[in-house]
Design a protein around this motif. Structure first.
Motif, PDB file in Angstrom:
ATOM      1  N   LYS A  83      24.384  45.945  34.433  1.00 58.92           N
ATOM      2  CA  LYS A  83      25.006  47.289  34.456  1.00 58.92           C
ATOM      3  C   LYS A  83      26.263  47.310  34.863  1.00 58.92           C
ATOM      4  O   LYS A  83      26.787  48.651  34.579  1.00 58.92           O
ATOM      5  CB  LYS A  83      23.462  46.825  35.679  1.00 58.92           C
ATOM      6  N   ARG A  84      27.230  46.737  35.397  1.00 63.97           N
ATOM      7  CA  ARG A  84      27.755  46.591  36.429  1.00 63.97           C
ATOM      8  C   ARG A  84      29.155  45.351  36.325  1.00 63.97           C
ATOM      9  O   ARG A  84      28.525  44.320  37.173  1.00 63.97           O
ATOM     10  CB  ARG A  84      28.125  46.833  38.092  1.00 63.97           C
ATOM     11  N   PRO A  85      29.058  45.225  34.952  1.00 59.88           N
ATOM     12  CA  PRO A  85      29.559  44.500  34.428  1.00 59.88           C
ATOM     13  C   PRO A  85      31.884  44.298  35.813  1.00 59.88           C
ATOM     14  O   PRO A  85      32.016  45.033  36.313  1.00 59.88           O
ATOM     15  CB  PRO A  85      30.955  44.809  32.849  1.00 59.88           C
ATOM     16  N   ILE A  86      31.913  42.824  35.694  1.00 62.10           N
ATOM     17  CA  ILE A  86      32.448  42.029  37.344  1.00 62.10           C
ATOM     18  C   ILE A  86      33.993  41.799  35.858  1.00 62.10           C
ATOM     19  O   ILE A  86      34.174  39.881  36.244  1.00 62.10           O
ATOM     20  CB  ILE A  86      32.181  41.184  37.802  1.00 62.10           C
ATOM     21  N   PRO A  87      34.666  42.573  35.398  1.00 55.79           N
ATOM     22  CA  PRO A  87      35.654  41.438  34.611  1.00 55.79           C
ATOM     23  C   PRO A  87      36.361  39.976  35.628  1.00 55.79           C
ATOM     24  O   PRO A  87      36.809  39.359  35.054  1.00 55.79           O
ATOM     25  CB  PRO A  87      36.603  42.006  33.717  1.00 55.79           C
ATOM     26  N   PHE A  88      36.542  40.313  36.771  1.00 56.01           N
ATOM     27  CA  PHE A  88      36.932  39.018  38.065  1.00 56.01           C
ATOM     28  C   PHE A  88      36.208  38.135  38.479  1.00 56.01           C
ATOM     29  O   PHE A  88      36.732  37.714  39.290  1.00 56.01           O
ATOM     30  CB  PHE A  88      37.923  39.601  38.872  1.00 56.01           C
ATOM     31  N   ALA A  89      34.779  38.274  37.804  1.00 57.67           N
ATOM     32  CA  ALA A  89      33.878  37.763  38.182  1.00 57.67           C
ATOM     33  C   ALA A  89      34.730  36.520  37.728  1.00 57.67           C
ATOM     34  O   ALA A  89      34.221  35.207  38.357  1.00 57.67           O
ATOM     35  CB  ALA A  89      32.600  37.782  37.808  1.00 57.67           C
ATOM     36  N   LEU A  90      35.578  36.237  36.675  1.00 56.13           N
ATOM     37  CA  LEU A  90      35.724  34.792  35.981  1.00 56.13           C
ATOM     38  C   LEU A  90      36.758  33.980  36.702  1.00 56.13           C
ATOM     39  O   LEU A  90      36.195  32.428  37.095  1.00 56.13           O
ATOM     40  CB  LEU A  90      36.019  34.626  34.346  1.00 56.13           C
ATOM     41  N   PRO A  91      37.007  34.217  36.923  1.00 54.10           N
ATOM     42  CA  PRO A  91      38.347  33.750  38.049  1.00 54.10           C
ATOM     43  C   PRO A  91      37.686  33.661  39.493  1.00 54.10           C
ATOM     44  O   PRO A  91      37.988  32.380  40.011  1.00 54.10           O
ATOM     45  CB  PRO A  91      39.778  33.882  38.232  1.00 54.10           C
ATOM     46  N   ILE A  92      36.296  33.699  39.859  1.00 54.87           N
ATOM     47  CA  ILE A  92      35.761  33.705  41.000  1.00 54.87           C
ATOM     48  C   ILE A  92      35.118  33.175  41.069  1.00 54.87           C
ATOM     49  O   ILE A  92      35.026  32.100  41.999  1.00 54.87           O
ATOM     50  CB  ILE A  92      35.709  35.994  41.465  1.00 54.87           C
ATOM     51  N   GLY A  93      34.458  32.697  39.969  1.00 54.30           N
ATOM     52  CA  GLY A  93      33.205  31.476  40.344  1.00 54.30           C
ATOM     53  C   GLY A  93      34.490  30.377  40.200  1.00 54.30           C
ATOM     54  O   GLY A  93      33.761  28.899  40.649  1.00 54.30           O
ATOM     55  N   LEU A 114      25.343  17.643  49.110  1.00 57.42           N
ATOM     56  CA  LEU A 114      24.389  18.543  47.923  1.00 57.42           C
ATOM     57  C   LEU A 114      24.859  20.196  48.904  1.00 57.42           C
ATOM     58  O   LEU A 114      24.828  20.807  48.173  1.00 57.42           O
ATOM     59  CB  LEU A 114      22.640  18.082  49.363  1.00 57.42           C
ATOM     60  N   MET A 115      25.826  19.989  49.331  1.00 59.83           N
ATOM     61  CA  MET A 115      25.957  21.148  49.837  1.00 59.83           C
ATOM     62  C   MET A 115      27.533  21.724  49.218  1.00 59.83           C
ATOM     63  O   MET A 115      27.619  22.777  48.661  1.00 59.83           O
ATOM     64  CB  MET A 115      26.370  21.429  51.328  1.00 59.83           C
ATOM     65  N   CYS A 116      28.376  20.554  49.003  1.00 60.09           N
ATOM     66  CA  CYS A 116      29.362  20.606  47.936  1.00 60.09           C
ATOM     67  C   CYS A 116      28.993  21.087  46.286  1.00 60.09           C
ATOM     68  O   CYS A 116      29.134  21.793  45.775  1.00 60.09           O
ATOM     69  CB  CYS A 116      30.484  19.107  48.008  1.00 60.09           C
ATOM     70  N   THR A 117      27.475  20.279  45.316  1.00 61.24           N
ATOM     71  CA  THR A 117      27.211  21.112  44.547  1.00 61.24           C
ATOM     72  C   THR A 117      26.537  21.559  44.257  1.00 61.24           C
ATOM     73  O   THR A 117      26.377  22.293  43.324  1.00 61.24           O
ATOM     74  CB  THR A 117      25.962  19.731  44.544  1.00 61.24           C
ATOM     75  N   ILE A 118      25.873  22.640  45.871  1.00 61.29           N
ATOM     76  CA  ILE A 118      25.423  23.390  45.753  1.00 61.29           C
ATOM     77  C   ILE A 118      26.774  24.603  45.038  1.00 61.29           C
ATOM     78  O   ILE A 118      26.545  25.415  44.278  1.00 61.29           O
ATOM     79  CB  ILE A 118      24.930  24.025  47.222  1.00 61.29           C
ATOM     80  N   ILE A 119      27.657  24.532  46.047  1.00 58.89           N
ATOM     81  CA  ILE A 119      29.057  25.525  45.781  1.00 58.89           C
ATOM     82  C   ILE A 119      29.349  25.087  44.049  1.00 58.89           C
ATOM     83  O   ILE A 119      29.694  26.462  43.454  1.00 58.89           O
ATOM     84  CB  ILE A 119      30.002  25.239  46.987  1.00 58.89           C
ATOM     85  N   ILE A 120      29.137  24.089  43.684  1.00 59.51           N
ATOM     86  CA  ILE A 120      29.479  24.097  42.607  1.00 59.51           C
ATOM     87  C   ILE A 120      28.691  24.639  40.710  1.00 59.51           C
ATOM     88  O   ILE A 120      28.928  26.028  40.413  1.00 59.51           O
ATOM     89  CB  ILE A 120      29.974  22.847  41.794  1.00 59.51           C
ATOM     90  N   GLY A 121      27.518  24.705  41.773  1.00 63.70           N
ATOM     91  CA  GLY A 121      26.355  25.384  40.912  1.00 63.70           C
ATOM     92  C   GLY A 121      26.618  26.776  40.914  1.00 63.70           C
ATOM     93  O   GLY A 121      26.599  27.198  40.263  1.00 63.70           O
ATOM     94  N   LEU A 122      26.446  27.194  42.357  1.00 67.91           N
ATOM     95  CA  LEU A 122      27.466  28.980  42.173  1.00 67.91           C
ATOM     96  C   LEU A 122      27.854  29.338  41.154  1.00 67.91           C
ATOM     97  O   LEU A 122      28.348  30.443  40.926  1.00 67.91           O
ATOM     98  CB  LEU A 122      27.415  29.140  43.873  1.00 67.91           C
ATOM     99  N   GLY A 123      29.182  28.240  41.394  1.00 66.26           N
ATOM    100  CA  GLY A 123      30.294  28.936  40.607  1.00 66.26           C
ATOM    101  C   GLY A 123      29.981  28.657  39.893  1.00 66.26           C
ATOM    102  O   GLY A 123      30.603  29.778  38.456  1.00 66.26           O
TER     103      GLY A 123
END
Length: 412
Positions: A83-93, A114-123
C-alpha cells in the motif's frame, strides 16, 4: 550519483520494463551480505554449546527467536508496503541487523543472545519483502530468472555459515562476530543506491498508474481455489524448511557423533549442502520459466526424497556427494515458490513474498525448536532418520493449479 529509470511508456500505452540486470546483481550481493549476517547465528551454535554449555533445546530457541520474528513480520511488512512502498526500508533493515550482530559479539548471557537475534530477525523482516519487490520491478519478463538471481545471493550467504565457523569463529570465538559489522556497513552503502533507483521507479509508476495497474476481479470460486493452493504451498514450504533446518542446524552434530570429525571438519558437510543449494536456487528459476513452476516445485521435493532417506546410512565420504545433490535439488524451488505465490495474487507482490519467504523462516524456526527438543528426547540419529521422510510431502504439489490455470485466472 543519478540513477536512471529503465521504465518506458510505449505508444500502445503499456509500460515496457526490460530486465535491469545491474540492479538485480547489486541486490543479489546485498542479499548475500544480509543472509551472511543471519548465517552467523547458526554458525555460532557449536561455539555457544562449548563455551556456555547450551543444550540442543536452547540452541533451537536461539534460531527460533530470530526466525519467528522474521516470519511474523515479513508478511506484515509486505502487506504495508504493498500500500505504501518505503524505498529506504532496505538500508534501514540492514542497519538493524548490524546492531544485532554487534550485540551478539558482546553478549554475556543466553538471554542477551536471544535479544540480539530478535533484532537481527527484525532487520531481515524489513529487508526481504522490499528486496523481492525491487526484484519484481527490475525483472521485466524474466521473473523466474530475476527471482533466482536475487535468492541465490541469500542462499550463498547462508552457505558461508560453515566457512565462517571454521575460519573465523573457531579461532576467534564469539567476539569474532564483531567483524561482520563491516559486512553490514557495506550492504547499507549498496542499498542506498538501490533505494534511489527504487524511489525513482516508484515515481514513474505513480505517473502512469492508470496505465500499469492491472484491475483485479474478485470471484468467489477463484478465491476458494487460491486459498486451497496457498494452503498446499504452505505445506510444501513446511516440508522443505523443516528438512533444511535439520541439515543446516543439526547435521553438523550428527557428523561429529557418527563420523568422529572435529567442529571445523563438520562444517564442510554443511557448506557442501548450502553451496549446491545456492546453485540449485539459481538454476531453478530459469528452468521454471521454461518448463513450468509447478513441475519444478514437484521435482524439488519428490526428486530428493530417496536421497534424503538414505543419507543417514551412508559413509562419511559418500555423504558429501549425497548432500550436494540433495541441496541442489531441494533448493531449486526456493525462488520458484515465491514467483508461483506472486502469480496466484498478482496485485500482492510484497505480501506474497513476505508470506512465502517469511513462512520459510518461520517453519525453520519452529523446526529448530521442535527438532532440538526431539533430539534431546529420542537421540540425534533417530531424529535424523525420521525427518528424512519429510520431502515425500512434495506429492501434494500434484494438487496445485497448473501454470496455465494461473494465467487463465489472472485474465478473468
Amino acid at each position: 550519483m543519478a540513477v536512471a529509470s529503465t521504465n518506458k511508456v510505449l505508444p500502445t500505452g503499456r509500460v515496457d520494463t526490460k530486465t535491469t540486470y545491474n540492479i538485480l546483481f547489486i541486490l543479489s550481493i546485498c542479499h548475500l551480505l544480509n543472509d551472511t549476517l543471519q548465517s552467523v547465528v547458526p554458525a555460532m551454535f557449536p561455539i555457544f554449546a562449548k563455551s556456555m554449555g547450551l543444550t540442543f533445546t536452547q540452541l533451537g530457541l536461539i534460531a527460533f527467536s530470530m526466525n519467528i520474528v522474521s516470519s511474523v513480520m515479513q508478511p506484515a511488512v509486505g502487506w504495508y508496503t504493498d500500500k505504501r512502498p518505503i524505498p529506504f526500508a532496505l538500508p534501514i533493515g540492514l542497519t538493524f541487523s548490524m546492531i544485532g550482530i554487534l550485540g551478539l559479539a558482546l553478549a554475556p548471557s543466553f538471554e542477551m543472545i536471544l535479544m540480539c537475534t530478535i533484532i537481527i530477525g527484525l532487520g531481515s523482516a524489513i529487508f526481504h519483502p522490499e528486496g523481492s519487490r525491487v526484484t519484481h520491478m527490475a525483472a521485466g519478463n524474466r521473473r523466474g530468472l530475476a527471482q533466482s538471481i536475487y535468492q541465490v545471493g541469500g542462499n550463498s550467504g547462508q552457505a558461508l555459515a560453515p566457512i565462517i565457523t571454521a575460519l573465523i569463529l573457531v579461532p576467534l570465538g564469539q567476539f569474532g562476530a564483531i567483524w561482520f559489522t563491516l559486512v553490514a556497513a557495506s550492504a547499507v552503502i549498496l542499498l542506498l543506491y538501490i533505494a534511489k533507483w527504487y524511489s525513482q521507479n516508484l515515481r514513474v509508476q505513480s505517473t502512469f498508474k492508470k496505465v500499469i495497474t492491472v484491475p483485479q476481479t474478485e470471484k468467489h470460486s477463484i478465491s476458494k481455489a487460491i486459498k486451497l493452493a496457498l494452503l498446499i504451498l504452505i505445506l510444501i514450504v513446511f516440508a522443505r524448511s523443516w528438512y533444511g533446518s535439520a541439515i543446516s542446524n543439526f547435521y553438523t552434530f550428527y557428523t561429529m557423533e557418527s563420523y568422529g570429525v572435529t567442529i571445523a571438519q563438520s562444517q564442510i558437510y554443511i557448506f557442501v549442502f548450502l553451496l549446491f543449494g545456492a546453485a540449485g536456487t539459481f538454476f531453478g528459476g530459469p528452468l521454471a520459466d521454461r518448463f513450468g513452476r509447478r513441475k519444478m516445485i514437484f521435482l524439488s521435493l519428490v526428486g530428493v526424497a530417496p536421497l534424503a532417506i538414505i543419507l543417514p546410512f551412508v559413509g562419511p565420504t559418500l555423504a558429501f556427494i549425497v548432500l550436494g545433490i540433495i541441496g541442489f535439488i531441494l533448493l531449486s524451488s526456493f525462488s520458484v515458490t515465491v514467483v508461483y505465490a506472486q502469480e496466484l495474487l498478482p496485485g500482492k507482490i510484497g505480501t506474497m513474498s513476505g508470506l512465502i519467504v517469511g513462512l520459510a523462516f518461520g517453519m525453520g524456526a519452529i523446526g529448530s525448536v521442535a527438532l532440538g527438543v526431539l533430539i534431546d528426547a529420542i537421540g540425534l540419529t533417530t531424529t535424523m532418520v525420521a525427518v528424512s521422510f519429510l520431502p515425500l510431502l512434495g506429492l501434494l504439489t500434484l494438487l496445485l493449479p497448473t501454470d496455465q490455470q494461473l494465467k487463465e485466472w489472472s485474465q478473468e
